[in-house]
Design an enzyme around this catalytic site. Structure first.
Site, PDB file in Angstrom:
ATOM      1  N   CYS A  59      -0.261  -0.575   0.266  1.00 41.84           N
ATOM      2  CA  CYS A  59       0.922  -1.422   0.533  1.00 41.84           C
ATOM      3  C   CYS A  59       1.226  -1.429   2.028  1.00 41.84           C
ATOM      4  O   CYS A  59       2.355  -1.159   2.440  1.00 41.84           O
ATOM      5  CB  CYS A  59       2.136  -0.986  -0.279  1.00 41.84           C
ATOM      6  SG  CYS A  59       1.823  -0.917  -2.038  1.00 41.84           S
ATOM      7  N   HIS A  60       0.215  -1.663   2.805  1.00 36.60           N
ATOM      8  CA  HIS A  60       0.367  -1.816   4.251  1.00 36.60           C
ATOM      9  C   HIS A  60      -0.888  -2.495   4.790  1.00 36.60           C
ATOM     10  O   HIS A  60      -1.869  -2.678   4.064  1.00 36.60           O
ATOM     11  CB  HIS A  60       0.574  -0.442   4.915  1.00 36.60           C
ATOM     12  CG  HIS A  60      -0.533   0.525   4.655  1.00 36.60           C
ATOM     13  ND1 HIS A  60      -0.414   1.605   3.819  1.00 36.60           N
ATOM     14  CD2 HIS A  60      -1.801   0.544   5.110  1.00 36.60           C
ATOM     15  CE1 HIS A  60      -1.543   2.251   3.767  1.00 36.60           C
ATOM     16  NE2 HIS A  60      -2.408   1.625   4.537  1.00 36.60           N
TER      17      HIS A  60
END
Ligand code: T46
Length: 139
Positions: free
Chosen positions: A48-49
């Site tokens: 999630c980045h």
């Protein structure tokens, strides 16, 4: 979006299989760091980045998981379920890893040492940077 999956050459004999990975030969960059994750919960989503410049190869050396890649315009879902396959992930690609099997070991080869300032953790910021990069490539 082009998904780049490497298929590594196993050196098999009657004892089993062995895979050797050398930088600039099997891996397209200098390997400065190796990390791996295991015991990942079934319902967990990791990642999630995006990154500013890090290049990585993700190899599920045991078990299976799924990687979702997002370049800000398009999303692709890539299953990783074979120890001889590696997924190339460039910086500036939002990544999420999920659907880990109980026995999954996800190993990552990285082009740089750990550097928190290389992370883009805000999705809106990621979209802005991705758009800027696309415009830069056009002009
Ligand atoms: C990525 C995806 C695929 C370190 O101390 N050194 C390291 O090299 C790494 C990768 C992590 N850490 C520490 C930082 C956190 O306290 O380990 C903890 C968990 O790291 P993180 O939450 O960043 O893990 P993921 O699975 O969300 O992301 C990792 C990588 O960080 C990232 O670069 O692309 O795997």
């Amino acid at each position: 979006m082009q998904v780049i999956k490497y298929v590594f050459q196993p050196h098999g004999d009657d004892r089993g299989q062995l895979i050797a990975l050398e930088e600039f030969k099997d891996i397209p960059f200098q390997i400065k760091r190796v990390y791996y994750m295991y015991d990942t919960g079934k319902k967990v989503t990791r990642g999630c980045h995006a990154h500013r410049s890090l290049e990585q190869i993700l190899i599920c050396i045991h078990g299976s998981c799924t990687v979702r890649l997002d370049d800000g315009k398009e999303t692709k879902t890539v299953p990783l379920e074979r120890p001889y396959e590696g997924l190339y992930v460039s910086g500036n690609m939002w990544r999420e890893m999920y659907g880990f099997s109980e026995d999954a070991v996800l190993m990552v080869l990285a082009s740089e040492l750990y550097d928190e300032s290389d992370y883009i953790r805000d999705y809106d910021e990621f979209l802005k940077i991705a758009e800027k990069n696309r415009d830069g490539r056009k002009g």
